[in-house]
Design an enzyme around this catalytic site. Structure first.
Site, PDB file in Angstrom:
ATOM      1  N   HIS A 193       0.811  -1.018   0.197  1.00  0.00           N
ATOM      2  CA  HIS A 193       0.074  -0.141   0.027  1.00  0.00           C
ATOM      3  C   HIS A 193       0.782   1.323  -0.116  1.00  0.00           C
ATOM      4  O   HIS A 193       2.066   1.427   0.944  1.00  0.00           O
ATOM      5  CB  HIS A 193      -1.128  -0.160   0.850  1.00  0.00           C
ATOM      6  CG  HIS A 193      -1.606   0.732   1.167  1.00  0.00           C
ATOM      7  ND1 HIS A 193      -3.268   0.578   0.512  1.00  0.00           N
ATOM      8  CD2 HIS A 193      -1.919   2.286   1.609  1.00  0.00           C
ATOM      9  CE1 HIS A 193      -3.758   2.219   0.511  1.00  0.00           C
ATOM     10  NE2 HIS A 193      -3.237   3.386   1.641  1.00  0.00           N
ATOM     11  N   GLU A 235      -3.646  14.164   2.574  1.00  0.00           N
ATOM     12  CA  GLU A 235      -4.104  14.014   1.727  1.00  0.00           C
ATOM     13  C   GLU A 235      -4.330  14.977   0.331  1.00  0.00           C
ATOM     14  O   GLU A 235      -4.504  14.122  -0.720  1.00  0.00           O
ATOM     15  CB  GLU A 235      -5.311  13.373   1.915  1.00  0.00           C
ATOM     16  CG  GLU A 235      -5.322  11.997   3.217  1.00  0.00           C
ATOM     17  CD  GLU A 235      -3.693  10.703   2.800  1.00  0.00           C
ATOM     18  OE1 GLU A 235      -3.620  11.001   1.523  1.00  0.00           O
ATOM     19  OE2 GLU A 235      -3.533  10.720   3.815  1.00  0.00           O
ATOM     20  N   TYR A 260     -10.635  11.206   3.429  1.00  0.00           N
ATOM     21  CA  TYR A 260      -9.806  11.646   1.951  1.00  0.00           C
ATOM     22  C   TYR A 260     -11.576  11.761   1.512  1.00  0.00           C
ATOM     23  O   TYR A 260     -11.329  12.715   0.550  1.00  0.00           O
ATOM     24  CB  TYR A 260     -10.469   9.785   1.746  1.00  0.00           C
ATOM     25  CG  TYR A 260      -8.697   9.407   2.102  1.00  0.00           C
ATOM     26  CD1 TYR A 260      -7.802   9.156   1.376  1.00  0.00           C
ATOM     27  CD2 TYR A 260      -8.140   8.412   2.942  1.00  0.00           C
ATOM     28  CE1 TYR A 260      -6.110   8.765   1.365  1.00  0.00           C
ATOM     29  CE2 TYR A 260      -7.282   7.637   3.547  1.00  0.00           C
ATOM     30  CZ  TYR A 260      -6.348   8.185   3.164  1.00  0.00           C
ATOM     31  OH  TYR A 260      -5.554   7.652   3.249  1.00  0.00           O
TER      32      TYR A 260
END
Length: 644
Positions: free
Chosen positions: A370, A428, A544
């Site tokens: 990841h 992010e 996110y």
């Protein structure tokens, strides 16, 4: 016999005058005394405040350095473990986490006491508030269990494999590549089920205990539950966060419903023609395994099926990258060059020497693929961990992860407690803001990946709709998933969802928000949330959702700074130092200011807004509404569930 002299009026006036003078003198004396007392008190208070300021300042300096050293140890231990999932590295990571928790416990108590001091500066109060945050259970045995379970959950996920056609496949690249390319519903269903059997199903009992232990710690530290603790840490002084994200989702839901309904009809037509034996649902839902992604969170891999204008030939970016001689190394170099063109930082030497940019070739070495960026808190060590392949998705991910590194380097001069984003959503959003520019047609032409073809205005409009569809399959399709993962967890942490309903409620929410159903009946013996990395890693996900809106606000602001004119989706701020200055000034703040203040510096607004997102995609939404003709939604759908 003696008689008293009778007082005349003049005598009375003289006495009154003398008394008045005496009163004035007394008042002056008292006032002087009071003034002296007040001055003395002010001096005492000032001296006391100076002593407090000095004490707190020295304490903060010491603790920030101690924290930096601990985070450096943890980062190296995490790096070593994630790039080699051995039992030895797992034990070392556990030990450093437990040792850090012991240090943190003392630090939290001291910070909490110092927060009670009067007259603290706002900066000192902010640092102390961060240092006083804790969710670890005080019981050493419970703390050990928390760390053990966390490691086991990540091991289960990181070591997950499936057997397919006599081959053992890992998630990256094997399973991921098949999900991107295969259109066979039987193959996709088999992989979908096997991945969940290899990961989530093995986590169910562990996760239940994990939630109980973490809630115990959160309650000890004055939070309602772990969800409350998460929200207060990531979005401090934002008690209305739950309502904020719900309102944002409701503003965007009509756009998503239009996209979902269009994609559903295209898929239904495709599978009726190419796989007539497949029973496509007639209730308005979409089978989750047909969307080109293991979690149905991004749908860009099925663009070939849903392309609005297939007669307009769109270039194959993956093929273009390879034909232009791109490899993993120069994909990273290209990303670095974009950032430096804005006036941001070059990657440090350690980055190029020690980052894990591809999957290691050693057969006995398992890694966590990841994609992640690491700050080692020593000012010259920053790395990325990825199992990169040469394609456009990875090229975009490289820009995303390098955005984290740029943020790390921008705020490295700050006290350790401020070496973080204004909130996780900011962190992010940075790389994805850059990627919006990188994915623009103008920039792809600059890179030589797209030819500047001489086409008619009508063909250009169609090509633009194709482009926006591809972007929407990445950005708009993600939003409900980005919201529901943590909404589900908030309900789990609060006790609203009990362990016997974990999986059932997960699928009810997948259907409610995403309009997707599982390819096979599910039960509560399954634990499908655990098939997602962020659930296994106990990592917040609402950031996110926030980042997917923030990136469009940042993008619009940087486009304005660069002098862009025309539709927002055509903007490329490559080489714009003005755009770079705007971004860098915000990055340098780190976590030193409230996220709304950082947002205002970047965009002039203190609120997360949907308008830039809507503006970017408006031509596509107009197209979808015409195509759908009101035939939208999945109100009649139900989850694919098997009662025990």
């Amino acid at each position: 016999m003696r008689f008293r002299k009778r007082w005349t009026f003049q005598d009375a006036m003289k006495a009154l005058w003398r008394l008045s003078v005496l009163c004035v003198l007394c008042t002056c004396v008292i006032a002087r005394h009071r003034h002296d007392s007040q001055q003395w008190l002010r001096q005492v208070l000032q001296q006391r405040r100076q002593r407090i300021d000095t004490e707190v300042s020295e304490w903060l300096t010491t603790k920030n350095e101690e924290l930096r050293r601990w985070l450096e140890k943890i980062s190296f231990a995490s790096w070593n473990y994630e790039t080699d999932l051995s039992e030895e590295n797992a034990e070392k990571l556990n030990k450093v986490n437990i040792d850090f928790s012991q240090w943190k416990s003392t630090c939290v108590k001291e910070a909490s006491e110092k927060l009670k001091f009067p007259g603290l500066s706002e900066d000192a109060r902010h640092q102390l508030r961060i240092l006083s945050y804790d969710i670890d259970p005080s019981n050493p045995e419970q703390l050990r269990k928390v760390n053990d379970i966390q490691t086991k959950l990540e091991q289960i996920y990181g070591r997950g494999t499936v057997e397919y056609n006599g081959t053992t496949l890992q998630l990256e690249p094997g399973i991921t590549n098949l999900f991107e390319s295969s259109r066979d519903p039987k193959v996709l269903s088999e992989l979908w089920v096997k991945w969940r059997d290899a990961t989530g199903k093995k986590m169910a009992n562990l996760y239940t205990e994990f939630v109980e232990l973490q809630n115990t710690g959160a309650l000890e530290h004055g939070f309602e539950d772990l969800g409350d603790a998460w929200r207060q840490r990531e979005f401090f002084d934002t008690p209305e966060l739950v309502q904020i994200v719900e309102d944002l989702w409701q503003e965007l839901r009509p756009m998503y419903v239009q996209l979902h309904s269009y994609v559903r009809r295209k898929l239904e037509t495709y599978y009726a023609k190419n796989h007539p034996d497949f029973d496509f649902p007639k209730d308005g839902s979409i089978p989750a395994h047909l969307l080109g992604n293991m979690w149905a969170q991004e749908w860009n891999n099925i663009f070939d099926i849903v392309q609005p204008y297939p007669e307009v030939k769109e270039p194959d970016m993956n093929r273009a990258l390879k034909e232009k001689g791109y490899n993993v190394g120069n994909m990273f170099r290209r990303a670095e060059e974009f950032y430096t063109s804005l006036g941001l930082y070059k990657m440090v030497p350690d980055f190029w020497r020690h980052s894990m940019l591809v999957r290691p070739t050693e057969k006995d070495r398992e890694v966590q693929c990841h994609a992640s960026a690491f700050d080692f808190y020593n000012n010259d060590t920053f790395r990325i961990k990825m199992c990169t392949e040469v394609n456009m998705n990875y090229f975009q991910t490289i820009h995303h992860e390098m955005g984290h590194i740029e943020y790390f380097m921008a705020y490295r001069h700050r006290p350790t407690v401020y070496r973080e984003g204004a909130n996780g959503g900011f962190h992010e959003a940075i790389g994805d803001t850059i990627a919006l520019s990188v994915r623009s047609r103008k920039h792809l032409q600059t890179l030589g990946l797209l030819e500047d073809a001489n086409v008619s205005e009508e063909e250009k409009k169609k090509s633009d709709i194709n482009y926006l569809m591809n972007q929407a399959l990445l950005k708009l399709a993600f939003l409900p998933f980005g919201y529901l993962v943590d909404k589900w967890r908030w309900r789990v942490f609060s006790g609203e969802i009990t362990p016997d309903k974990y999986n059932e409620e997960w699928w009810k929410m997948r259907l409610e928000y995403q309009g997707v159903t599982s390819p096979v009946p599910r039960t509560n013996a399954d634990f499908d949330p655990g098939a997602k990395f962020h659930v296994a890693a106990n990592s917040q996900y609402i950031i996110y959702f926030a980042s997917f809106l923030l990136q469009f606000q940042f993008y619009e602001s940087m486009c304005q700074a660069s002098g862009h004119t025309g539709p927002l989706y055509t903007c490329d701020f490559y080489r714009s130092k003005e755009a770079g200055v705007k971004l860098l000034n915000m990055l340098k703040l780190g976590g030193s200011k409230h996220w709304k203040e950082a947002l205002k510096q970047m965009t002039g607004d203190t609120n997360i807004r949907t308008e830039p997102f809507k503006k970017y995609f408006q031509p596509l939404i107009d197209f979808l509404m015409k195509e759908n003709k009101g035939d939208v939604g999945w109100a009649k759908a139900g989850i694919n569930w098997e009662r025990a």
